[in-house]
Enzyme design. Structure first.
Site, PDB file in Angstrom:
ATOM      1  N   LYS A 283      -2.167  16.203 -11.758  1.00 36.72           N
ATOM      2  CA  LYS A 283      -1.170  15.615 -11.252  1.00 36.72           C
ATOM      3  C   LYS A 283       0.282  15.923 -11.589  1.00 36.72           C
ATOM      4  CE  LYS A 283      -0.523  11.018  -9.715  1.00 36.72           C
ATOM      5  NZ  LYS A 283      -1.280   9.352  -9.843  1.00 36.72           N
ATOM      6  N   GLU A 369     -12.339  -3.806  -6.905  1.00 34.70           N
ATOM      7  CA  GLU A 369     -11.961  -5.069  -6.859  1.00 34.70           C
ATOM      8  C   GLU A 369     -13.006  -6.289  -6.789  1.00 34.70           C
ATOM      9  OE1 GLU A 369      -8.774  -2.462  -5.161  1.00 34.70           O
ATOM     10  OE2 GLU A 369     -11.003  -2.725  -5.001  1.00 34.70           O
ATOM     11  N   ARG A 397     -10.260  -7.284  -0.662  1.00 36.66           N
ATOM     12  CA  ARG A 397     -11.192  -6.367  -0.915  1.00 36.66           C
ATOM     13  C   ARG A 397     -12.533  -7.116  -1.634  1.00 36.66           C
ATOM     14  NH1 ARG A 397     -10.111  -0.405  -2.453  1.00 36.66           N
ATOM     15  NH2 ARG A 397     -11.251   0.254  -0.483  1.00 36.66           N
TER      16      ARG A 397
END
Length: 632
Positions: A283, A369, A397
């Site tokens: 990244k 979640e 969610r």
């Protein structure tokens, strides 16, 4: 932007142009694309580190696959900027996430190359599976590829899709973009977990214990045990793990070696059945500052690439997230039962300091979640006081768990709901527009919305004191600037606050709209009420003031349908209080990206628009006809 430094990239208006290049030019194109992305995002702001890490992969995918006929499904979409640049949106990328500019995530209405709209994590494999099954049913000769990060693979939906795909066996390629990051560091990343199991105590202890138990047993049983041991060991190796789910596993490959990537993808493209390519990337690749600190460079405001992100040196104004962060540490210091929980949003939800000070009471559940809600319920069952810090859009969610695992069992879990209302540049997928509506219909819930920073802290303390589920919803960014006290003072539950006394019209305002209501109330001489609680409502206050005024107006930064204003009108109707009423809130449509102030003006929730709308309505509204009407 001057394109003279990007001669190859300038000629790419669509992926078909990319596929005309000879393979030896792809590394040069990737270099130009990386530099163009860095300089574009530095000017506009937006997501940076994820896209820098996916440059070679994006080029290789569009080079090998016949897009848009072949389907590429990006997970979340933080890494989609290079994809957008290569698919006809290069000139507009400097306006990404701006009002009327390109969205920061793939959007189907924006481009045929954006095959599935995203913004929430871990949906790509499910969507791609559906597309692959449709292609088979239609007899269409097209390929389908899902690109998901190792962070996205921590969510249950991704594993549900892998499990299903391994059973129905479609023509589906899944690319695991493994950079050991989501927004924060990954929790339970697959490669780390497997390495720990094999090299660490779990596998080693299991092996030694097995030897001790079986060393005196007959030879056939020892041979069986040996075979079983090898099978179990294989289960902890990533390739075998995916193969057990029915996927052909390939890799890992260097995600920044474009020659290797294109060669491997060309081979995998022509295979059949479910297959997974494990692609290792970094990244922030190519920009040293982003590589060194990918969290800081995940999402950025405009900056100078040569200097990097700079601090102004001045203390930043306190945000609602800061208020929560300080309160949680204070509450945990005062009560050893307090836990802080987040589904992979440590920085965004303000849990960095709590994680340092109270590591034994800090849980990052990764992008899960549903699990975050239910594990909070489990803690509450045992007398702990869990505080789940979660964005409004992400709590959606875990809605079944909110109902079944928390509200139904009346468990004392406090939901600190950040990013409520309009959130700005992240757009429709991230607007916190629905939480009043989806929470107030649940029995046992206490729902609060602060008008300012001081009240936010008071409400958090109030929620923690309630022997049942509660929520405090607050917006992104700063409030009116009311300095919180440093104590843990609570508020009387279900009691509103009259902020201003006026004539004829009463404004019942919730949360962020209190400041707007006060400005408008002063202009039209209306009574202004800071309702504080959506549930339970202050029914006595509503009844008293509705009787004393000719017109009733509710204001909220939530969908009108089923929201806080609806709760006020439902009560008035049941109580037989007939007044002309006006509900002001978010309209019945999804709100696109832009600055928060632009969005508020667009939907009519800024002071000027609210004032004009109320004046126009009052000029046409009838007088009440019931027994409570004020005599004229």
């Amino acid at each position: 932007m001057d394109m003279s430094a990007y001669p190859l990239l300038e000629g790419i208006e669509e992926p078909a142009h990319l596929r005309e290049l000879p393979p030896h030019q792809l590394p040069r194109l990737a270099s130009q694309l990386r530099d163009y992305l860095l300089n574009s995002v530095a000017r506009s702001g937006g997501h940076l580190a994820a896209g820098l890490g996916a440059i070679e992969l994006t080029v290789a995918l569009h080079y090998v696959f016949n897009t848009p006929h072949d389907r590429l499904v990006w997970d979340v979409g933080h890494q989609c900027y290079p994809h957008k640049i290569l698919t006809g949106r290069r000139r507009e990328i400097s306006r990404i996430r701006k009002l009327d500019g390109p969205a920061g995530f793939p959007v189907r209405d924006e481009s045929p190359y954006d095959t599935f709209g995203v913004g929430h994590s871990s949906t790509s494999i499910s969507a791609a599976l559906g597309m692959a099954l449709a292609a088979k049913s239609q007899g269409a000769n097209r390929k389908t590829c899902a690109i998901i990060g190792d962070g996205g693979l921590t969510a249950g939906e991704a594993f549900e899709a892998l499990n299903h795909a391994g059973d129905v066996r479609p023509d589906l390629l899944v690319i695991l973009n493994d950079n050991e990051m989501s927004i924060s560091e990954n929790v339970g990343a697959l490669n780390q977990t497997f390495a720990r199991l094999i090299a660490g105590g779990v596998y080693g202890n299991m092996r030694e214990e097995t030897k001790r138990v079986l060393e005196h047993m007959p030879a056939p049983m020892r041979e069986f045990a040996k075979r079983a041991e090898e099978h179990v060991k294989g289960m902890f190796v990533p390739g075998t793990f995916f193969e057990e789910l029915g996927f052909q596993y390939f890799g890992p490959v260097d995600g920044h070696n474009i020659e290797e990537l294109t060669t491997v993808l060309e081979r995998l493209r022509d295979l059949d059945g479910p297959r997974l390519l494990h692609c290792v990337t970094r990244k922030g690749k190519g920009y040293a500052r982003a590589e060194a600190n990918p969290i800081a460079y995940h999402g950025v405001k405009a900056f100078d690439p040569a200097a990097g992100l700079q601090s102004s040196g001045k203390p930043a104004p306190m945000t609602y997230t800061d208020v929560f962060s300080q309160w949680l540490c204070d509450a945990a210091a005062a009560d050893s039962r307090v836990w802080g929980i987040t589904p992979a949003m440590r920085e965004g939800s303000g849990l960095v300091e709590f994680a340092k000070r109270f590591p034994d009471r800090y849980l990052d559940t990764a992008i899960a979640e549903q699990h975050a809600v239910t594990v909070s319920g489990g803690l509450a069952c045992e007398g702990e006081r869990p505080v789940l810090a979660i964005y409004s859009t992400f709590l959606q969610r875990g809605y079944d768990q909110l109902i079944h695992d928390i509200a139904l069992q009346n468990l004392p879990v406090l939901f600190a709901i950040d990013r409520a209302g309009l959130v700005g540049a992240d757009g429709a997928t991230h607007q916190g527009a629905f939480d009043f509506s989806y929470m107030r219909c649940l029995p046992n819930m206490t729902i609060m919305a602060p008008a300012d920073e001081r009240e936010c802290r008071q409400m958090l303390s109030t929620g923690l004191s309630i022997d049942g589920p509660s929520s405090v919803r607050y917006p992104r960014g700063r409030g009116p600037g009311v300095t919180p006290d440093d104590n843990l003072e609570t508020l009387p539950i279900g009691k509103a606050e009259i902020r201003r006394k006026g004539k004829e019209t009463v404004l019942f305002a919730f949360g962020t709209m209190v400041e707007v209501a006060e400005a408008v109330g002063a202009e039209i001489d209306a009574t202004v009420v800071n309702m504080r609680f959506v549930k339970p409502l202050d029914q006595d206050c509503i009844e008293m003031l509705a009787q004393q005024h000719n017109h009733v107006i509710t204001l909220e930064e939530n969908m009108i349908a089923g929201g806080a204003g609806s709760a006020v009108i439902e009560f008035m109707t049941a109580a037989g209080i007939m007044r002309p009423t006006l509900q002001i809130g978010l309209p019945d449509n999804f709100i696109d990206h832009g600055e928060r102030e632009e969005q508020l003006e667009l939907v009519g929730l800024d002071v000027n628009n609210v004032s004009n709308r109320i004046k126009q309505w009052l000029s046409q509204a009838p007088l009440p006809l019931d027994e409570y009407a004020t005599e004229k």
